[in-house]
Design a protein around this motif. Structure first.
Motif, PDB file in Angstrom:
ATOM      1  N   ALA A 265     -13.156  -4.949  45.760  1.00  0.00           N
ATOM      2  CA  ALA A 265     -12.844  -4.440  44.420  1.00  0.00           C
ATOM      3  C   ALA A 265     -12.959  -5.552  43.378  1.00  0.00           C
ATOM      4  O   ALA A 265     -13.436  -5.322  42.258  1.00  0.00           O
ATOM      5  N   GLU A 266     -12.539  -6.764  43.735  1.00  0.00           N
ATOM      6  CA  GLU A 266     -12.641  -7.884  42.795  1.00  0.00           C
ATOM      7  C   GLU A 266     -14.094  -8.185  42.459  1.00  0.00           C
ATOM      8  O   GLU A 266     -14.446  -8.426  41.296  1.00  0.00           O
TER       9      GLU A 266
ATOM     10  N   ARG B  14     -15.466  -5.266  40.149  1.00  0.00           N
ATOM     11  CA  ARG B  14     -15.000  -5.194  38.771  1.00  0.00           C
ATOM     12  C   ARG B  14     -15.480  -6.381  37.926  1.00  0.00           C
ATOM     13  O   ARG B  14     -15.534  -6.287  36.698  1.00  0.00           O
TER      14      ARG B  14
ATOM     15  N   ALA C 139      -9.469  -5.211  48.721  1.00  0.00           N
ATOM     16  CA  ALA C 139      -9.118  -5.928  47.500  1.00  0.00           C
ATOM     17  C   ALA C 139     -10.224  -6.910  47.115  1.00  0.00           C
ATOM     18  O   ALA C 139     -10.563  -7.059  45.926  1.00  0.00           O
TER      19      ALA C 139
ATOM     20  N   ARG D 156      -5.968  -2.883  32.450  1.00  0.00           N
ATOM     21  CA  ARG D 156      -7.188  -3.012  31.661  1.00  0.00           C
ATOM     22  C   ARG D 156      -7.300  -2.042  30.484  1.00  0.00           C
ATOM     23  O   ARG D 156      -7.966  -2.355  29.507  1.00  0.00           O
TER      24      ARG D 156
ATOM     25  N   GLU E 277      -7.041  -6.246  37.174  1.00  0.00           N
ATOM     26  CA  GLU E 277      -7.107  -5.056  38.006  1.00  0.00           C
ATOM     27  C   GLU E 277      -6.891  -3.817  37.146  1.00  0.00           C
ATOM     28  O   GLU E 277      -6.456  -3.886  35.997  1.00  0.00           O
TER      29      GLU E 277
ATOM     30  N   ARG F   7      -7.040 -14.522  48.703  1.00  0.00           N
ATOM     31  CA  ARG F   7      -5.875 -14.057  47.976  1.00  0.00           C
ATOM     32  C   ARG F   7      -4.592 -14.471  48.680  1.00  0.00           C
ATOM     33  O   ARG F   7      -4.535 -14.514  49.910  1.00  0.00           O
TER      34      ARG F   7
END
Length: 512
Positions: free
Chosen positions: A66-67, A70, A63, A231, A227, A44
């Motif tokens: 989490a990516e 999801r 982060a 959504r 994120e 990132r």
């Protein structure tokens, strides 16, 4: 497997320092990718620990995890885990998402640009998204898509587009987009609130784009889920962005196929007008986003928004005229011409009320004073209100001979934010008489010698109970009823003496 257990082997930071000319390092707006033979390593932005936005290793690790979490629901074998990025001494400098490298040229956008038939791929994507939405968390009572929020979102989009009004985007087009959007939202408060309480606002994908969907032999892999804060949306809004992408790439047919297939696999029907509203919103947001850098693309997107808002219009169509003028046939064809139109016939409502009244006098009397006629029109408009509020265009087949009933219909249109369209079918007394005589004879044949004539229009005129089939008698009747009917100056006249197809085309031009 939990994300915490999916750590990959450490990778050297030097991989990202290679020159980009060999295609090994690719930069995007929010990441720098390192491509290997079978993996993609994604770091990132920003990469420099000295920059304030670097946010620290623990934050960047969270982060990355989490990516992966999801995105795994729609691409479980693509998002493989998180790797430590280390320097030459093995000290962790950063973290990277590890993805399986997918074959080039298999993106939905690439397939479409090559001009191939992608019906199967679009249907597969629709099936995957519908299944994904079924598992997504709903947003009951969150207010994410309540009427006030919908109006606010639209106002934000219109304001953003207005910054380019008269320069990149045509001023008149931006103004008309705003007018059409506000007109739609004005009468749909209950429906939009019902979308939330009905569970149709969900924690969806948030960024369905044709370049991020890979169509493989065993099904699609859908990447780049937004994120959390981007959504929550109506499921139709989630699908709408991909529909805009397909249409922007030149295939409105595939966009329509996506929506039809999505509803098929979701196992439910949504208002067609609401589909168009969400597509228009997504297109307008995209237009404002790219306007500064890509004017031509912005103009194309604004045009998509306008065309879908035109199709989203909710209309109350009054198709009237005396018996024998062809109004019932015309109303039926108008309703059949578009799947989003609801047809309500006065004859059917009136027949029910007449059957309830034992001993009703069916003789031809002054029709505007009939109690059954008044009840019929009250019921017609009550039924129409439900459909109009739900985003459906309604066609009412009735005579509309009484100005009071037309005034009530106009009030209903204003209250529901619907566009009122009035069509009055006319023909010569001789043509009407011949049609009525043929219809009467057909009904007699169907019901036997004792069958009563049912020459009705919602004017309240019905047969006398004794068959009357001569053209002369019908012509006399038609002229008498013409004298009864009140003037209707606000209606478009549709001449039905011409062939049926020609009359339909004239009416469809008024409704479309």
């Amino acid at each position: 497997m939990p994300v915490e257990q999916m750590a990959a082997r450490p990778v050297p930071a030097a991989l990202w320092s290679r020159p980009g000319s060999d295609g090994r390092v690719v930069e995007t707006a929010d990441a720098v990718l390192c491509l290997t033979a079978d993996r993609v390593l994604k770091r990132r932005r920003p990469l420099d620990p000295g920059e304030p936005a670097f946010r620290g290793l623990l934050t960047r690790l969270a982060a990355c995890r989490a990516e992966v979490a999801r995105n795994r629901p729609l691409a479980p074998d693509v998002y493989l885990g998180v790797a430590d990025v280390v320097d030459d001494g093995g000290v962790v400098q950063d973290h990277a998402v590890v993805l399986r490298r997918l074959p080039a040229g298999r993106q939905l956008a690439s397939l479409l640009r090559r001009g191939g038939h992608i019906d199967e791929e679009v249907r597969a994507v629709a099936r995957a998204v519908a299944g994904f939405h079924a598992r997504c968390e709903t947003s009951h009572g969150s207010g994410v898509d309540d009427p006030g929020r919908s109006e606010a979102r639209w106002q934000e989009a219109i304001t953003a587009a207005s910054a380019f009004r008269g320069t990149v985007l045509e001023a008149e087009l931006v103004d008309e987009i705003g007018r059409l959007a506000r007109a739609y939202l004005a009468g749909r408060g209950a429906m939009l609130a019902g979308r939330v309480t009905g569970g149709w606002v969900r924690d969806g994908h948030g960024s369905l784009r044709a370049d991020d969907i890979y169509c493989l032999d065993d099904g699609p892999r859908i990447l780049a889920r937004a994120e959390a804060d981007g959504r929550h949306d109506d499921v139709l809004g989630d699908v709408a962005l991909l529909a805009v992408e397909l249409e922007r790439l030149g295939s409105s047919e595939d966009a329509d196929l996506l929506l039809r297939a999505y509803q098929e696999f979701a196992g439910t029907a949504h208002p067609r007008s609401l589909e168009h509203l969400h597509i228009a919103y997504r297109a307008l947001v995209e237009a404002a986003t790219v306007a500064a850098a890509a004017g031509e693309q912005a103009r194309r997107l604004a045009d998509i928004a306008y065309r879908h808002l035109r199709r989203a219009r909710v209309r109350l169509v009054l198709v009237g005229g005396l018996p024998g003028t062809g109004k019932t046939t015309l109303a039926g064809r108008l309703a059949a011409g578009d799947g989003g139109r609801v047809l309500i016939r006065s004859d059917e409502v009136r027949a029910r009320f007449s059957a309830e009244e034992v001993g009703t006098d069916n003789s031809y009397v002054w029709p505007l004073a009939s109690e059954i006629t008044a009840r019929t029109y009250t019921e017609l408009l009550a039924r129409a209100r439900v459909f109009l509020s739900g985003g459906e265009t309604v066609i009412i087949d009735a005579s509309w001979s009484d100005g009071r009933h037309r005034a009530a219909a106009a009030r209903l249109a204003r209250e529901t934010g619907a566009e009122l369209i009035e069509l009055r079918c006319v023909t010569s007394p001789e043509v009407a008489a011949a049609r009525l005589a043929r219809r009467d004879a057909a009904r007699q044949a169907a019901s036997g010698p004792a069958g009563a004539s049912e020459l009705s229009g919602a004017s309240g005129a019905v047969g006398s109970g004794r068959p009357t089939t001569t053209a002369g008698a019908m012509s006399t009747l038609h002229r008498a009823m013409s004298a009864w009917a009140e003037p209707w100056p606000t209606a478009r006249v549709i001449q039905t003496t011409v062939p049926e197809g020609e009359a339909f085309q004239a009416a469809e031009r008024c409704v479309a």
